[in-house]
Design a protein around this motif. Structure first.
Motif, PDB file in Angstrom:
ATOM      1  N   LEU A  88     -19.635 107.525  79.095  1.00 39.84           N
ATOM      2  CA  LEU A  88     -19.728 107.266  80.533  1.00 39.84           C
ATOM      3  C   LEU A  88     -18.378 106.784  81.061  1.00 39.84           C
ATOM      4  O   LEU A  88     -18.016 105.614  80.929  1.00 39.84           O
ATOM      5  CB  LEU A  88     -20.815 106.222  80.820  1.00 39.84           C
ATOM      6  CG  LEU A  88     -22.224 106.582  80.322  1.00 39.84           C
ATOM      7  CD1 LEU A  88     -23.171 105.393  80.449  1.00 39.84           C
ATOM      8  CD2 LEU A  88     -22.769 107.772  81.105  1.00 39.84           C
ATOM      9  N   ALA A  89     -17.617 107.681  81.627  1.00 38.00           N
ATOM     10  CA  ALA A  89     -16.351 107.324  82.273  1.00 38.00           C
ATOM     11  C   ALA A  89     -16.631 107.052  83.746  1.00 38.00           C
ATOM     12  O   ALA A  89     -17.527 107.654  84.338  1.00 38.00           O
ATOM     13  CB  ALA A  89     -15.345 108.454  82.130  1.00 38.00           C
ATOM     14  N   PHE A  90     -15.883 106.124  84.355  1.00 37.95           N
ATOM     15  CA  PHE A  90     -16.196 105.764  85.735  1.00 37.95           C
ATOM     16  C   PHE A  90     -14.950 105.367  86.523  1.00 37.95           C
ATOM     17  O   PHE A  90     -13.907 105.013  85.958  1.00 37.95           O
ATOM     18  CB  PHE A  90     -17.206 104.614  85.770  1.00 37.95           C
ATOM     19  CG  PHE A  90     -16.757 103.362  85.046  1.00 37.95           C
ATOM     20  CD1 PHE A  90     -15.993 102.392  85.682  1.00 37.95           C
ATOM     21  CD2 PHE A  90     -17.104 103.163  83.709  1.00 37.95           C
ATOM     22  CE1 PHE A  90     -15.587 101.248  85.011  1.00 37.95           C
ATOM     23  CE2 PHE A  90     -16.696 102.027  83.028  1.00 37.95           C
ATOM     24  CZ  PHE A  90     -15.932 101.062  83.686  1.00 37.95           C
ATOM     25  N   HIS A  91     -15.099 105.465  87.839  1.00 35.59           N
ATOM     26  CA  HIS A  91     -14.099 105.018  88.803  1.00 35.59           C
ATOM     27  C   HIS A  91     -14.799 104.010  89.708  1.00 35.59           C
ATOM     28  O   HIS A  91     -16.010 104.108  89.938  1.00 35.59           O
ATOM     29  CB  HIS A  91     -13.594 106.200  89.634  1.00 35.59           C
ATOM     30  CG  HIS A  91     -12.626 105.830  90.713  1.00 35.59           C
ATOM     31  ND1 HIS A  91     -13.034 105.439  91.983  1.00 35.59           N
ATOM     32  CD2 HIS A  91     -11.269 105.784  90.715  1.00 35.59           C
ATOM     33  CE1 HIS A  91     -11.964 105.174  92.708  1.00 35.59           C
ATOM     34  NE2 HIS A  91     -10.885 105.382  91.971  1.00 35.59           N
ATOM     35  N   THR A  92     -14.067 103.017  90.191  1.00 36.90           N
ATOM     36  CA  THR A  92     -14.692 102.012  91.053  1.00 36.90           C
ATOM     37  C   THR A  92     -14.099 102.058  92.463  1.00 36.90           C
ATOM     38  O   THR A  92     -13.011 102.598  92.673  1.00 36.90           O
ATOM     39  CB  THR A  92     -14.513 100.590  90.473  1.00 36.90           C
ATOM     40  OG1 THR A  92     -13.117 100.280  90.392  1.00 36.90           O
ATOM     41  CG2 THR A  92     -15.127 100.505  89.077  1.00 36.90           C
ATOM     42  N   VAL A  93     -14.835 101.488  93.394  1.00 37.11           N
ATOM     43  CA  VAL A  93     -14.432 101.541  94.804  1.00 37.11           C
ATOM     44  C   VAL A  93     -13.108 100.815  95.020  1.00 37.11           C
ATOM     45  O   VAL A  93     -12.771  99.875  94.310  1.00 37.11           O
ATOM     46  CB  VAL A  93     -15.521 100.928  95.716  1.00 37.11           C
ATOM     47  CG1 VAL A  93     -16.789 101.751  95.678  1.00 37.11           C
ATOM     48  CG2 VAL A  93     -15.813  99.480  95.316  1.00 37.11           C
ATOM     49  N   ASN A  94     -12.365 101.287  96.024  1.00 35.59           N
ATOM     50  CA  ASN A  94     -11.117 100.664  96.458  1.00 35.59           C
ATOM     51  C   ASN A  94     -10.052 100.592  95.359  1.00 35.59           C
ATOM     52  O   ASN A  94      -9.237  99.669  95.326  1.00 35.59           O
ATOM     53  CB  ASN A  94     -11.385  99.253  97.007  1.00 35.59           C
ATOM     54  CG  ASN A  94     -12.345  99.264  98.177  1.00 35.59           C
ATOM     55  OD1 ASN A  94     -12.311 100.162  99.021  1.00 35.59           O
ATOM     56  ND2 ASN A  94     -13.237  98.278  98.230  1.00 35.59           N
ATOM     57  N   GLN A  95     -10.072 101.565  94.456  1.00 39.88           N
ATOM     58  CA  GLN A  95      -9.040 101.647  93.434  1.00 39.88           C
ATOM     59  C   GLN A  95      -8.357 103.013  93.537  1.00 39.88           C
ATOM     60  O   GLN A  95      -8.917 103.958  94.095  1.00 39.88           O
ATOM     61  CB  GLN A  95      -9.635 101.439  92.044  1.00 39.88           C
ATOM     62  CG  GLN A  95     -10.129 100.017  91.809  1.00 39.88           C
ATOM     63  CD  GLN A  95      -9.971  99.581  90.353  1.00 39.88           C
ATOM     64  OE1 GLN A  95      -9.327 100.242  89.550  1.00 39.88           O
ATOM     65  NE2 GLN A  95     -10.541  98.439  90.022  1.00 39.88           N
ATOM     66  N   PRO A  96      -7.133 103.147  92.992  1.00 44.10           N
ATOM     67  CA  PRO A  96      -6.426 104.436  93.056  1.00 44.10           C
ATOM     68  C   PRO A  96      -7.255 105.564  92.464  1.00 44.10           C
ATOM     69  O   PRO A  96      -8.080 105.339  91.567  1.00 44.10           O
ATOM     70  CB  PRO A  96      -5.160 104.174  92.231  1.00 44.10           C
ATOM     71  CG  PRO A  96      -4.955 102.692  92.296  1.00 44.10           C
ATOM     72  CD  PRO A  96      -6.328 102.095  92.343  1.00 44.10           C
TER      73      PRO A  96
END
Length: 449
Positions: A88-96
Protein backbone atom coordinates in the motif's frame (compact mmCIF):
# COMPACT_ATOMS: atom_id res chain seq x y z
CA UNK A 1 -8.05 -45.37 8.91
CA UNK A 2 -7.43 -46.98 5.52
CA UNK A 3 -5.02 -45.71 2.87
CA UNK A 4 -7.78 -44.11 0.80
CA UNK A 5 -8.96 -41.95 3.70
CA UNK A 6 -5.37 -40.97 4.49
CA UNK A 7 -4.85 -39.95 0.88
CA UNK A 8 -8.03 -37.87 0.89
CA UNK A 9 -7.00 -36.21 4.18
CA UNK A 10 -3.56 -35.36 2.82
CA UNK A 11 -5.11 -34.04 -0.40
CA UNK A 12 -7.54 -31.87 1.57
CA UNK A 13 -4.67 -30.52 3.69
CA UNK A 14 -2.66 -29.72 0.56
CA UNK A 15 -5.63 -27.93 -0.99
CA UNK A 16 -6.19 -25.86 2.16
CA UNK A 17 -2.48 -25.03 2.34
CA UNK A 18 -2.42 -24.13 -1.36
CA UNK A 19 -5.46 -21.91 -1.01
CA UNK A 20 -3.99 -20.06 1.98
CA UNK A 21 -0.60 -19.75 0.30
CA UNK A 22 -1.87 -18.62 -3.10
CA UNK A 23 -5.28 -17.01 -2.64
CA UNK A 24 -6.09 -16.14 0.99
CA UNK A 25 -5.10 -12.53 1.60
CA UNK A 26 -5.12 -10.09 4.48
CA UNK A 27 -4.12 -6.45 4.77
CA UNK A 28 -3.25 -4.06 7.56
CA UNK A 29 -5.63 -1.22 8.36
CA UNK A 30 -2.74 0.53 10.13
CA UNK A 31 -0.47 1.00 7.12
CA UNK A 32 -2.01 4.19 5.67
CA UNK A 33 -2.51 7.50 7.53
CA UNK A 34 -5.85 9.27 7.73
CA UNK A 35 -4.51 12.19 5.67
CA UNK A 36 -3.91 10.01 2.60
CA UNK A 37 -5.63 11.34 -0.52
CA UNK A 38 -4.27 8.73 -2.94
CA UNK A 39 -3.49 5.05 -2.34
CA UNK A 40 -1.92 2.54 -4.73
CA UNK A 41 -2.71 -1.05 -3.71
CA UNK A 42 -0.65 -3.83 -5.31
CA UNK A 43 -2.12 -7.32 -4.87
CA UNK A 44 1.11 -9.30 -4.38
CA UNK A 45 -0.48 -12.77 -4.51
CA UNK A 46 -2.57 -12.00 -7.57
CA UNK A 47 0.52 -10.65 -9.35
CA UNK A 48 2.57 -13.69 -8.26
CA UNK A 49 -0.12 -16.16 -9.35
CA UNK A 50 -0.47 -14.52 -12.76
CA UNK A 51 3.29 -14.57 -13.30
CA UNK A 52 3.45 -18.24 -12.27
CA UNK A 53 0.63 -19.11 -14.68
CA UNK A 54 2.29 -17.12 -17.48
CA UNK A 55 5.56 -18.99 -16.92
CA UNK A 56 3.83 -22.38 -16.80
CA UNK A 57 1.94 -21.76 -20.03
CA UNK A 58 4.89 -20.13 -21.82
CA UNK A 59 7.89 -22.51 -21.78
CA UNK A 60 10.05 -19.90 -23.49
CA UNK A 61 10.09 -17.94 -20.21
CA UNK A 62 11.39 -20.84 -18.09
CA UNK A 63 14.78 -20.29 -16.52
CA UNK A 64 16.18 -23.39 -14.83
CA UNK A 65 19.63 -22.02 -14.15
CA UNK A 66 18.62 -20.54 -10.81
CA UNK A 67 17.52 -23.95 -9.51
CA UNK A 68 21.14 -25.05 -9.40
CA UNK A 69 22.71 -21.76 -8.35
CA UNK A 70 24.93 -21.70 -5.30
CA UNK A 71 23.82 -20.14 -2.05
CA UNK A 72 25.14 -16.70 -1.34
CA UNK A 73 25.79 -14.67 1.80
CA UNK A 74 24.05 -11.67 0.28
CA UNK A 75 20.83 -10.46 1.89
CA UNK A 76 17.73 -9.91 -0.22
CA UNK A 77 14.79 -7.61 0.45
CA UNK A 78 12.69 -10.67 1.29
CA UNK A 79 15.16 -11.42 4.13
CA UNK A 80 14.92 -7.87 5.44
CA UNK A 81 11.23 -7.05 5.07
CA UNK A 82 7.98 -8.97 5.54
CA UNK A 83 6.27 -9.01 2.17
CA UNK A 84 2.58 -8.23 2.78
CA UNK A 85 -0.30 -9.58 0.70
CA UNK A 86 -1.01 -5.98 -0.34
CA UNK A 87 1.65 -3.33 -0.84
CA UNK A 88 0.00 0.00 0.00
CA UNK A 89 1.81 3.09 -1.28
CA UNK A 90 0.21 6.44 -0.49
CA UNK A 91 0.33 10.21 -0.92
CA UNK A 92 -1.04 12.64 1.66
CA UNK A 93 -2.85 15.96 1.33
CA UNK A 94 -0.93 19.22 0.97
CA UNK A 95 2.34 17.51 0.06
CA UNK A 96 4.37 17.68 -3.19
CA UNK A 97 3.12 15.47 -6.04
CA UNK A 98 6.29 13.34 -5.85
CA UNK A 99 6.02 12.75 -2.08
CA UNK A 100 5.08 9.07 -1.83
CA UNK A 101 5.32 6.72 1.15
CA UNK A 102 5.15 3.05 2.08
CA UNK A 103 5.00 1.48 5.55
CA UNK A 104 6.74 -1.88 5.90
CA UNK A 105 7.60 -4.29 8.74
CA UNK A 106 11.12 -5.53 9.48
CA UNK A 107 11.36 -9.31 9.18
CA UNK A 108 14.75 -9.80 10.81
CA UNK A 109 16.65 -6.89 12.34
CA UNK A 110 20.05 -8.50 11.81
CA UNK A 111 19.38 -9.11 8.13
CA UNK A 112 17.74 -5.69 7.82
CA UNK A 113 20.78 -3.72 8.98
CA UNK A 114 23.12 -6.05 7.09
CA UNK A 115 21.08 -5.38 3.97
CA UNK A 116 21.27 -1.61 4.50
CA UNK A 117 25.07 -1.84 4.38
CA UNK A 118 24.93 -4.15 1.37
CA UNK A 119 22.63 -1.80 -0.55
CA UNK A 120 24.83 1.18 0.40
CA UNK A 121 22.39 3.08 2.59
CA UNK A 122 24.01 6.01 4.36
CA UNK A 123 23.25 6.26 8.07
CA UNK A 124 22.02 9.75 8.91
CA UNK A 125 21.04 8.98 12.50
CA UNK A 126 19.98 6.00 14.62
CA UNK A 127 16.60 6.04 12.84
CA UNK A 128 17.34 7.54 9.41
CA UNK A 129 18.97 6.00 6.35
CA UNK A 130 19.43 7.35 2.83
CA UNK A 131 20.26 5.74 -0.51
CA UNK A 132 21.15 8.49 -2.98
CA UNK A 133 21.48 6.12 -5.94
CA UNK A 134 17.90 4.79 -5.73
CA UNK A 135 16.45 7.92 -4.11
CA UNK A 136 15.08 6.11 -1.04
CA UNK A 137 14.81 7.56 2.47
CA UNK A 138 14.05 5.24 5.40
CA UNK A 139 12.72 6.24 8.81
CA UNK A 140 12.87 3.33 11.28
CA UNK A 141 10.59 3.09 14.31
CA UNK A 142 11.10 -0.18 16.21
CA UNK A 143 10.06 -2.86 13.67
CA UNK A 144 8.30 -0.44 11.34
CA UNK A 145 9.98 1.28 8.41
CA UNK A 146 8.53 4.32 6.67
CA UNK A 147 9.87 4.37 3.12
CA UNK A 148 9.85 7.77 1.43
CA UNK A 149 10.94 9.32 -1.85
CA UNK A 150 14.28 10.98 -1.15
CA UNK A 151 13.65 13.50 -3.95
CA UNK A 152 11.43 15.37 -1.47
CA UNK A 153 14.19 17.22 0.35
CA UNK A 154 12.03 18.77 3.08
CA UNK A 155 12.10 16.19 5.89
CA UNK A 156 9.16 17.90 7.58
CA UNK A 157 6.86 16.19 5.10
CA UNK A 158 8.12 12.75 6.11
CA UNK A 159 8.12 13.72 9.78
CA UNK A 160 4.44 14.71 9.55
CA UNK A 161 3.51 11.30 8.08
CA UNK A 162 5.62 9.47 10.69
CA UNK A 163 3.95 11.44 13.49
CA UNK A 164 0.54 10.46 12.17
CA UNK A 165 1.40 6.76 11.87
CA UNK A 166 3.73 6.14 14.82
CA UNK A 167 2.53 8.51 17.51
CA UNK A 168 -0.96 9.81 16.78
CA UNK A 169 -1.89 6.40 15.33
CA UNK A 170 -4.37 8.10 13.04
CA UNK A 171 -5.26 5.72 10.21
CA UNK A 172 -7.50 5.91 7.19
CA UNK A 173 -10.90 4.27 7.85
CA UNK A 174 -10.98 0.57 7.02
CA UNK A 175 -14.11 1.05 4.90
CA UNK A 176 -12.22 3.51 2.70
CA UNK A 177 -9.14 1.32 2.38
CA UNK A 178 -11.24 -1.71 1.50
CA UNK A 179 -12.58 0.06 -1.60
CA UNK A 180 -9.20 -0.33 -3.26
CA UNK A 181 -8.86 -3.91 -2.02
CA UNK A 182 -12.30 -5.04 -3.23
CA UNK A 183 -11.56 -4.11 -6.84
CA UNK A 184 -9.84 -7.52 -7.19
CA UNK A 185 -7.20 -6.41 -9.66
CA UNK A 186 -3.43 -6.59 -9.84
CA UNK A 187 -3.30 -2.90 -9.01
CA UNK A 188 -5.89 -0.44 -7.75
CA UNK A 189 -5.57 3.31 -7.24
CA UNK A 190 -7.88 5.07 -4.79
CA UNK A 191 -8.38 8.83 -5.26
CA UNK A 192 -10.17 10.82 -2.57
CA UNK A 193 -12.59 13.58 -3.56
CA UNK A 194 -10.87 16.95 -3.89
CA UNK A 195 -11.17 20.32 -5.62
CA UNK A 196 -11.18 18.51 -8.95
CA UNK A 197 -13.20 15.37 -8.19
CA UNK A 198 -16.81 15.48 -7.03
CA UNK A 199 -16.44 12.07 -5.42
CA UNK A 200 -13.77 9.47 -4.79
CA UNK A 201 -12.62 7.30 -7.67
CA UNK A 202 -10.99 3.93 -8.27
CA UNK A 203 -8.66 3.09 -11.15
CA UNK A 204 -7.70 -0.55 -11.70
CA UNK A 205 -4.88 -2.24 -13.59
CA UNK A 206 -4.49 -5.83 -14.80
CA UNK A 207 -2.12 -7.76 -17.02
CA UNK A 208 -1.84 -11.10 -18.79
CA UNK A 209 0.48 -12.64 -21.38
CA UNK A 210 -0.71 -10.28 -24.09
CA UNK A 211 -1.23 -6.84 -22.57
CA UNK A 212 -1.52 -4.51 -19.60
CA UNK A 213 -4.87 -2.74 -19.17
CA UNK A 214 -5.65 0.21 -16.91
CA UNK A 215 -9.14 1.65 -16.65
CA UNK A 216 -11.31 3.78 -14.40
CA UNK A 217 -13.80 6.61 -14.28
CA UNK A 218 -13.61 10.08 -12.77
CA UNK A 219 -16.43 12.46 -11.91
CA UNK A 220 -14.96 15.97 -12.21
CA UNK A 221 -16.50 18.90 -10.39
CA UNK A 222 -19.18 20.70 -12.39
CA UNK A 223 -16.92 23.70 -13.01
CA UNK A 224 -14.59 21.51 -15.10
CA UNK A 225 -16.25 21.05 -18.45
CA UNK A 226 -14.76 18.56 -20.91
CA UNK A 227 -15.82 18.31 -24.52
CA UNK A 228 -15.37 15.46 -26.98
CA UNK A 229 -14.34 15.66 -30.61
CA UNK A 230 -14.38 13.17 -33.45
CA UNK A 231 -10.75 12.68 -34.43
CA UNK A 232 -9.70 11.05 -37.69
CA UNK A 233 -6.29 9.38 -37.66
CA UNK A 234 -4.03 6.99 -39.56
CA UNK A 235 -3.54 3.54 -38.04
CA UNK A 236 -0.24 3.12 -39.93
CA UNK A 237 1.58 6.07 -38.33
CA UNK A 238 4.20 5.88 -35.60
CA UNK A 239 2.22 8.18 -33.34
CA UNK A 240 -1.21 9.81 -33.52
CA UNK A 241 -2.75 11.97 -30.85
CA UNK A 242 -5.48 14.51 -30.28
CA UNK A 243 -7.16 16.41 -27.48
CA UNK A 244 -9.86 19.03 -27.09
CA UNK A 245 -9.25 22.50 -25.70
CA UNK A 246 -9.29 22.33 -21.87
CA UNK A 247 -11.77 24.62 -20.14
CA UNK A 248 -10.40 27.75 -18.50
CA UNK A 249 -10.97 26.35 -14.99
CA UNK A 250 -9.15 23.11 -15.81
CA UNK A 251 -6.33 24.90 -17.63
CA UNK A 252 -5.91 27.11 -14.54
CA UNK A 253 -4.88 24.00 -12.54
CA UNK A 254 -1.60 24.20 -14.46
CA UNK A 255 0.24 26.73 -12.32
CA UNK A 256 2.42 29.52 -13.66
CA UNK A 257 5.83 27.82 -13.06
CA UNK A 258 4.68 24.72 -14.98
CA UNK A 259 3.32 26.86 -17.82
CA UNK A 260 6.64 28.66 -17.99
CA UNK A 261 8.50 25.35 -18.22
CA UNK A 262 6.26 24.16 -21.06
CA UNK A 263 6.60 27.50 -22.88
CA UNK A 264 10.37 27.37 -22.54
CA UNK A 265 10.52 23.78 -23.85
CA UNK A 266 8.32 24.64 -26.86
CA UNK A 267 9.86 28.08 -27.36
CA UNK A 268 6.37 29.58 -27.63
CA UNK A 269 3.98 31.02 -25.05
CA UNK A 270 1.50 28.22 -24.29
CA UNK A 271 -1.18 30.73 -23.21
CA UNK A 272 -0.97 32.47 -26.58
CA UNK A 273 -1.49 29.24 -28.51
CA UNK A 274 -3.90 27.23 -26.35
CA UNK A 275 -6.63 29.88 -26.27
CA UNK A 276 -10.23 29.17 -25.29
CA UNK A 277 -11.58 29.78 -28.81
CA UNK A 278 -9.69 26.69 -30.02
CA UNK A 279 -11.67 23.48 -30.22
CA UNK A 280 -9.03 20.76 -30.68
CA UNK A 281 -5.44 19.82 -31.45
CA UNK A 282 -4.16 16.79 -33.37
CA UNK A 283 -0.80 15.28 -34.26
CA UNK A 284 0.19 12.75 -36.90
CA UNK A 285 3.80 11.56 -36.70
CA UNK A 286 3.80 9.38 -39.79
CA UNK A 287 7.36 8.09 -39.97
CA UNK A 288 11.00 8.84 -39.16
CA UNK A 289 12.77 9.58 -42.43
CA UNK A 290 16.46 8.97 -43.03
CA UNK A 291 18.17 11.72 -45.02
CA UNK A 292 21.78 11.82 -46.17
CA UNK A 293 23.42 15.19 -45.66
CA UNK A 294 26.87 15.85 -47.15
CA UNK A 295 29.41 18.43 -46.12
CA UNK A 296 32.83 19.31 -47.50
CA UNK A 297 35.81 19.60 -45.17
CA UNK A 298 39.46 20.18 -45.94
CA UNK A 299 42.61 18.49 -44.71
CA UNK A 300 46.27 18.81 -45.75
CA UNK A 301 48.65 16.20 -47.09
CA UNK A 302 52.30 15.77 -46.14
CA UNK A 303 53.29 18.58 -48.52
CA UNK A 304 50.65 20.90 -47.05
CA UNK A 305 48.43 20.77 -50.10
CA UNK A 306 44.75 21.33 -49.39
CA UNK A 307 42.73 18.11 -49.85
CA UNK A 308 38.99 18.25 -50.23
CA UNK A 309 37.05 15.61 -48.24
CA UNK A 310 33.38 14.76 -48.50
CA UNK A 311 31.64 13.81 -45.22
CA UNK A 312 28.18 12.22 -45.32
CA UNK A 313 25.89 12.30 -42.29
CA UNK A 314 22.74 10.22 -42.02
CA UNK A 315 20.09 12.37 -40.37
CA UNK A 316 16.80 11.06 -38.96
CA UNK A 317 13.92 13.51 -39.36
CA UNK A 318 10.33 13.20 -38.13
CA UNK A 319 7.63 13.47 -40.78
CA UNK A 320 4.69 15.07 -38.98
CA UNK A 321 1.66 17.31 -39.19
CA UNK A 322 0.29 19.22 -36.18
CA UNK A 323 -3.12 20.84 -36.55
CA UNK A 324 -4.89 23.46 -34.43
CA UNK A 325 -8.62 23.80 -35.04
CA UNK A 326 -10.70 26.73 -33.77
CA UNK A 327 -12.42 30.01 -34.48
CA UNK A 328 -9.38 32.22 -33.95
CA UNK A 329 -6.42 30.59 -35.65
CA UNK A 330 -5.69 33.97 -37.22
CA UNK A 331 -4.90 35.28 -33.74
CA UNK A 332 -2.35 32.50 -33.21
CA UNK A 333 -0.83 33.12 -36.64
CA UNK A 334 -0.48 36.83 -35.84
CA UNK A 335 1.14 36.00 -32.49
CA UNK A 336 3.71 33.75 -34.19
CA UNK A 337 4.52 36.50 -36.69
CA UNK A 338 4.81 39.16 -33.99
CA UNK A 339 7.16 37.01 -31.90
CA UNK A 340 9.35 36.24 -34.94
CA UNK A 341 8.53 32.54 -34.81
CA UNK A 342 7.87 32.55 -38.56
CA UNK A 343 10.40 33.32 -41.27
CA UNK A 344 9.24 34.17 -44.79
CA UNK A 345 10.80 31.88 -47.41
CA UNK A 346 10.03 30.88 -50.99
CA UNK A 347 8.59 27.58 -49.69
CA UNK A 348 6.36 29.29 -47.11
CA UNK A 349 6.47 30.47 -43.48
CA UNK A 350 9.34 28.59 -41.84
CA UNK A 351 8.43 27.62 -38.25
CA UNK A 352 11.68 28.44 -36.41
CA UNK A 353 10.99 26.83 -32.97
CA UNK A 354 11.14 23.32 -34.54
CA UNK A 355 14.81 22.17 -34.41
CA UNK A 356 14.45 18.55 -35.59
CA UNK A 357 13.27 19.10 -39.16
CA UNK A 358 12.51 22.02 -41.47
CA UNK A 359 8.82 22.80 -40.82
CA UNK A 360 6.32 25.31 -42.14
CA UNK A 361 3.29 27.04 -40.65
CA UNK A 362 0.20 27.61 -42.77
CA UNK A 363 -3.47 28.51 -42.40
CA UNK A 364 -5.42 25.74 -44.13
CA UNK A 365 -8.63 27.74 -43.80
CA UNK A 366 -10.15 30.24 -41.36
CA UNK A 367 -10.54 27.47 -38.75
CA UNK A 368 -7.35 25.43 -39.14
CA UNK A 369 -3.68 26.22 -38.68
CA UNK A 370 -1.03 23.57 -39.40
CA UNK A 371 2.64 23.14 -38.58
CA UNK A 372 3.98 20.61 -41.05
CA UNK A 373 7.38 19.04 -41.69
CA UNK A 374 8.77 19.73 -45.14
CA UNK A 375 9.15 15.99 -45.72
CA UNK A 376 5.54 15.16 -44.76
CA UNK A 377 3.37 13.15 -47.14
CA UNK A 378 -0.33 13.09 -46.14
CA UNK A 379 -1.44 9.66 -44.90
CA UNK A 380 -4.82 7.98 -45.22
CA UNK A 381 -6.99 8.61 -42.15
CA UNK A 382 -8.64 5.21 -41.87
CA UNK A 383 -9.72 5.34 -38.21
CA UNK A 384 -11.80 7.64 -36.02
CA UNK A 385 -12.48 8.06 -32.32
CA UNK A 386 -14.75 10.26 -30.19
CA UNK A 387 -12.59 11.42 -27.33
CA UNK A 388 -11.46 14.16 -25.01
CA UNK A 389 -7.94 12.84 -25.49
CA UNK A 390 -6.31 9.95 -27.32
CA UNK A 391 -2.73 8.83 -27.89
CA UNK A 392 -1.51 5.91 -29.99
CA UNK A 393 2.17 5.00 -30.20
CA UNK A 394 3.70 2.13 -32.22
CA UNK A 395 6.98 1.53 -30.39
CA UNK A 396 8.15 -1.08 -32.87
CA UNK A 397 8.26 1.60 -35.59
CA UNK A 398 10.68 3.83 -33.68
CA UNK A 399 14.32 3.33 -34.76
CA UNK A 400 16.35 1.48 -32.11
CA UNK A 401 18.99 4.20 -31.85
CA UNK A 402 16.32 6.77 -30.95
CA UNK A 403 14.82 4.49 -28.29
CA UNK A 404 18.21 4.47 -26.58
CA UNK A 405 17.83 8.20 -25.88
CA UNK A 406 15.15 7.37 -23.28
CA UNK A 407 16.10 6.84 -19.58
CA UNK A 408 17.29 3.30 -18.82
CA UNK A 409 14.28 2.55 -16.59
CA UNK A 410 11.82 3.45 -19.34
CA UNK A 411 13.80 1.48 -21.95
CA UNK A 412 13.70 -1.63 -19.77
CA UNK A 413 10.02 -1.20 -18.92
CA UNK A 414 9.01 -0.80 -22.57
CA UNK A 415 11.48 -3.32 -24.00
CA UNK A 416 8.77 -5.88 -24.82
CA UNK A 417 5.88 -3.45 -25.48
CA UNK A 418 4.75 -3.13 -29.10
CA UNK A 419 2.11 -0.40 -28.80
CA UNK A 420 0.65 2.06 -26.30
CA UNK A 421 -2.96 3.27 -26.54
CA UNK A 422 -4.35 5.91 -24.16
CA UNK A 423 -7.75 7.60 -24.17
CA UNK A 424 -10.17 9.72 -22.15
CA UNK A 425 -13.82 9.73 -23.21
CA UNK A 426 -17.12 11.05 -21.82
CA UNK A 427 -20.09 9.21 -20.37
CA UNK A 428 -22.60 11.83 -19.19
CA UNK A 429 -20.78 13.63 -16.35
CA UNK A 430 -18.03 11.02 -16.07
CA UNK A 431 -14.63 10.85 -17.73
CA UNK A 432 -13.64 7.29 -18.67
CA UNK A 433 -9.92 6.55 -18.68
CA UNK A 434 -8.27 3.72 -20.59
CA UNK A 435 -4.66 2.67 -21.12
CA UNK A 436 -3.54 -0.43 -23.01
CA UNK A 437 0.05 -1.62 -23.39
CA UNK A 438 0.25 -4.37 -26.01
CA UNK A 439 3.06 -6.92 -25.85
CA UNK A 440 5.24 -7.94 -28.78
CA UNK A 441 4.39 -11.32 -30.31
CA UNK A 442 6.96 -13.50 -28.54
CA UNK A 443 7.33 -15.75 -25.48
CA UNK A 444 9.11 -13.16 -23.36
CA UNK A 445 7.32 -11.77 -20.27
CA UNK A 446 5.41 -8.52 -20.63
CA UNK A 447 6.84 -7.25 -17.34
CA UNK A 448 10.47 -7.66 -16.32
CA UNK A 449 11.30 -7.71 -12.62
Amino acid sequence: MNKKKWALLILAALLVFGYIKLFYKTYSEKAVPKSADCIIALDVKRITNTLIWNYITTPGQWKTGRLFSKKTDKVGWNDMIELPDYVLAFHTVNQPANAWYLLLTIKDKTDFYKGLLQFQFEKLSDHEYLNKVYGIYLLVNDKKVLVANAAVENKNYTAAVADELFYKKSYIPGATLSKAIKVKSHMAVYLASNIFLQKEAIISGNFNKEKIEISGSLTPDQQYNFTENNFLYSSGSICTSGFTQPSATFFALLNKPNKEKISKALNIDVDSVMIQTNSSYSLNLAVINLRADSAITYTYDEEFNKVEKMVVHNIQEPSFNFMITGDSVAVIYTYLQRKNKLEKTAAGDLFTPMPLVKSYCSKKNENQLAITAANYDPTVEDKSVNAIFFFNLALTKIPKNLQKLLPDGIIQGLSNIAAVKLSATKNNNQVLLSAVFEKMKNDLPIIKF
